[in-house]
Motif scaffolding. Structure first.
Motif, PDB file in Angstrom:
ATOM      1  N   GLY A   1     -14.559  -4.101  -2.691  1.00 41.56           N
ATOM      2  CA  GLY A   1     -13.370  -3.389  -3.143  1.00 41.56           C
ATOM      3  C   GLY A   1     -12.323  -4.385  -3.594  1.00 41.56           C
ATOM      4  N   LEU A   2     -11.151  -4.324  -2.977  1.00 46.87           N
ATOM      5  CA  LEU A   2     -10.064  -5.243  -3.341  1.00 46.87           C
ATOM      6  C   LEU A   2     -10.134  -6.564  -2.573  1.00 46.87           C
ATOM      7  N   ASN A   3     -10.913  -6.615  -1.497  1.00 45.88           N
ATOM      8  CA  ASN A   3     -11.118  -7.834  -0.712  1.00 45.88           C
ATOM      9  C   ASN A   3      -9.803  -8.430  -0.204  1.00 45.88           C
ATOM     10  N   LEU A   4      -8.934  -7.581   0.319  1.00 41.72           N
ATOM     11  CA  LEU A   4      -7.648  -8.039   0.830  1.00 41.72           C
ATOM     12  C   LEU A   4      -7.755  -8.454   2.291  1.00 41.72           C
ATOM     13  N   ASP A   5      -6.823  -9.291   2.711  1.00 37.29           N
ATOM     14  CA  ASP A   5      -6.732  -9.686   4.117  1.00 37.29           C
ATOM     15  C   ASP A   5      -5.621  -8.940   4.850  1.00 37.29           C
ATOM     16  N   ARG A   6      -4.616  -8.454   4.094  1.00 35.94           N
ATOM     17  CA  ARG A   6      -3.484  -7.768   4.723  1.00 35.94           C
ATOM     18  C   ARG A   6      -2.876  -6.760   3.754  1.00 35.94           C
ATOM     19  N   LEU A   7      -2.461  -5.624   4.323  1.00 36.83           N
ATOM     20  CA  LEU A   7      -1.720  -4.603   3.581  1.00 36.83           C
ATOM     21  C   LEU A   7      -0.324  -4.478   4.177  1.00 36.83           C
TER      22      LEU A   7
ATOM     23  N   SER B   1       2.427  -3.457   8.702  1.00 36.60           N
ATOM     24  CA  SER B   1       1.347  -4.265   8.141  1.00 36.60           C
ATOM     25  C   SER B   1       0.041  -3.932   8.846  1.00 36.60           C
ATOM     26  N   MET B   2      -1.044  -4.226   8.152  1.00 39.86           N
ATOM     27  CA  MET B   2      -2.385  -4.083   8.724  1.00 39.86           C
ATOM     28  C   MET B   2      -3.205  -5.259   8.223  1.00 39.86           C
ATOM     29  N   ALA B   3      -3.850  -5.936   9.147  1.00 43.54           N
ATOM     30  CA  ALA B   3      -4.706  -7.068   8.792  1.00 43.54           C
ATOM     31  C   ALA B   3      -6.162  -6.654   8.856  1.00 43.54           C
ATOM     32  N   ARG B   4      -6.959  -7.313   8.025  1.00 49.97           N
ATOM     33  CA  ARG B   4      -8.404  -7.118   8.105  1.00 49.97           C
ATOM     34  C   ARG B   4      -8.852  -7.599   9.480  1.00 49.97           C
ATOM     35  N   THR B   5      -9.754  -6.854  10.099  1.00 51.47           N
ATOM     36  CA  THR B   5     -10.280  -7.272  11.399  1.00 51.47           C
ATOM     37  C   THR B   5     -11.475  -8.189  11.170  1.00 51.47           C
ATOM     38  N   GLY B   6     -12.027  -8.709  12.229  1.00 51.62           N
ATOM     39  CA  GLY B   6     -13.174  -9.610  12.126  1.00 51.62           C
ATOM     40  C   GLY B   6     -14.383  -8.986  11.454  1.00 51.62           C
ATOM     41  N   THR B   7     -14.488  -7.662  11.482  1.00 51.49           N
ATOM     42  CA  THR B   7     -15.640  -7.004  10.873  1.00 51.49           C
ATOM     43  C   THR B   7     -15.408  -6.681   9.405  1.00 51.49           C
ATOM     44  N   GLY B   8     -14.203  -6.972   8.903  1.00 50.22           N
ATOM     45  CA  GLY B   8     -13.900  -6.660   7.514  1.00 50.22           C
ATOM     46  C   GLY B   8     -13.492  -5.214   7.312  1.00 50.22           C
ATOM     47  N   GLN B   9     -13.308  -4.485   8.389  1.00 49.35           N
ATOM     48  CA  GLN B   9     -12.885  -3.087   8.289  1.00 49.35           C
ATOM     49  C   GLN B   9     -11.458  -2.967   8.799  1.00 49.35           C
TER      50      GLN B   9
ATOM     51  N   PHE C   1       0.847  -1.195   0.000  1.00 50.43           N
ATOM     52  CA  PHE C   1       0.000   0.000   0.000  1.00 50.43           C
ATOM     53  C   PHE C   1       0.879   1.240   0.000  1.00 50.43           C
ATOM     54  N   HIS C   2       0.572   2.175  -0.900  1.00 48.10           N
ATOM     55  CA  HIS C   2       1.266   3.464  -0.977  1.00 48.10           C
ATOM     56  C   HIS C   2       0.190   4.536  -1.041  1.00 48.10           C
ATOM     57  N   ILE C   3       0.407   5.643  -0.342  1.00 54.05           N
ATOM     58  CA  ILE C   3      -0.548   6.751  -0.445  1.00 54.05           C
ATOM     59  C   ILE C   3       0.232   8.047  -0.641  1.00 54.05           C
ATOM     60  N   ALA C   4      -0.245   8.839  -1.593  1.00 54.50           N
ATOM     61  CA  ALA C   4       0.389  10.115  -1.918  1.00 54.50           C
ATOM     62  C   ALA C   4      -0.597  11.237  -1.658  1.00 54.50           C
ATOM     63  N   MET C   5      -0.216  12.187  -0.832  1.00 54.16           N
ATOM     64  CA  MET C   5      -1.001  13.394  -0.636  1.00 54.16           C
ATOM     65  C   MET C   5      -0.432  14.420  -1.603  1.00 54.16           C
ATOM     66  N   LEU C   6      -1.304  15.116  -2.323  1.00 48.37           N
ATOM     67  CA  LEU C   6      -0.874  15.965  -3.422  1.00 48.37           C
ATOM     68  C   LEU C   6      -0.984  17.451  -3.113  1.00 48.37           C
ATOM     69  N   ASP C   7      -0.097  18.216  -3.700  1.00 47.72           N
ATOM     70  CA  ASP C   7      -0.118  19.687  -3.640  1.00 47.72           C
ATOM     71  C   ASP C   7      -0.325  20.224  -2.237  1.00 47.72           C
ATOM     72  N   GLY C   8       0.404  19.685  -1.288  1.00 50.46           N
ATOM     73  CA  GLY C   8       0.341  20.191   0.073  1.00 50.46           C
ATOM     74  C   GLY C   8      -0.879  19.780   0.870  1.00 50.46           C
TER      75      GLY C   8
ATOM     76  N   THR D   1     -10.818   1.031   4.015  1.00 50.16           N
ATOM     77  CA  THR D   1     -12.079   0.299   3.954  1.00 50.16           C
ATOM     78  C   THR D   1     -12.240  -0.354   2.589  1.00 50.16           C
ATOM     79  N   MET D   2     -11.950   0.415   1.536  1.00 53.27           N
ATOM     80  CA  MET D   2     -12.054  -0.108   0.178  1.00 53.27           C
ATOM     81  C   MET D   2     -11.096  -1.285  -0.046  1.00 53.27           C
ATOM     82  N   SER D   3      -9.934  -1.236   0.560  1.00 50.94           N
ATOM     83  CA  SER D   3      -8.961  -2.319   0.339  1.00 50.94           C
ATOM     84  C   SER D   3      -9.403  -3.631   0.987  1.00 50.94           C
ATOM     85  N   PHE D   4     -10.098  -3.543   2.126  1.00 51.71           N
ATOM     86  CA  PHE D   4     -10.520  -4.757   2.828  1.00 51.71           C
ATOM     87  C   PHE D   4     -11.934  -5.207   2.461  1.00 51.71           C
ATOM     88  N   SER D   5     -12.715  -4.349   1.880  1.00 49.82           N
ATOM     89  CA  SER D   5     -14.112  -4.654   1.569  1.00 49.82           C
ATOM     90  C   SER D   5     -14.233  -5.696   0.455  1.00 49.82           C
ATOM     91  N   PRO D   6     -15.177  -6.640   0.606  1.00 51.02           N
ATOM     92  CA  PRO D   6     -15.437  -7.604  -0.472  1.00 51.02           C
ATOM     93  C   PRO D   6     -15.891  -6.906  -1.758  1.00 51.02           C
TER      94      PRO D   6
END
Length: 156
Positions: free
Chosen positions: A84-90, A130-138, A57-64, A77-82
């Motif tokens: 969205g990407l439905n991932l278990d770990r970032l 790292s970050m794992a999906r929690t039991g609630t999927g969030q 996972f990479h995040i870029a904040m733009l123009d200050g 949320t989008m990365s762990f959501s079914p």
């Protein structure tokens, strides 16, 4: 905020400089966040190196733009959501000399895993989180020590 996956090449190009990346892998997927009123991008999240249900996972904040909790929470949320990407770990790597980004990662629920020698472009060391999906999927909730960054654990 408005989120989009349209124009992948443009989104990935926009995210290169602010993330310090020298290029994205072939499997990279980008999501942009822009202001509703003018459509100006304020952030781009890039996911790559997919293995099973894990990704970098990479995040870029733009123009200050400041890293807003709502933007980060939406991307996570989008990365762990079914739907969205439905991932278990970032996974993410942050330069050792960037404590501000390290504290921000911990505050949104990432955990320190290890130090990677020469892990960042230019041969800098990185801290791998790292970050794992929690039991609630969030994504995980705020770190319990988020009011006092000096008390955050620095490894396990």
């Amino acid at each position: 905020m408005h989120f989009t996956r349209k124009d992948q090449d443009k989104l990935k190009q926009i995210a290169l400089a602010p993330t310090g990346s020298t290029g994205w892998r072939d499997d990279a997927v980008a999501f942009g966040a822009s202001r509703e009123q003018d459509g100006v991008p304020v952030a781009v999240a890039v996911f790559q190196a997919f293995t099973g249900r894990e990704a970098e996972f990479h995040i870029a904040m733009l123009d200050g733009a400041r890293m807003q909790p709502a933007i980060v929470a939406s991307m996570l949320t989008m990365s762990f959501s079914p739907r969205g990407l439905n991932l278990d770990r970032l996974w993410c790597q942050i330069a050792v000399d960037n404590p501000t980004a390290q504290v921000a990662a911990i505050k949104v629920g990432f955990q320190i895993e290890y130090r990677k020698r020469g892990g960042i472009a230019g041969g800098k060391d990185a801290i791998v989180f790292s970050m794992a999906r929690t039991g609630t999927g969030q994504a995980a909730a705020k770190h319990p020590n988020d009011e006092d960054a000096d008390e955050v654990s620095h490894g396990r």
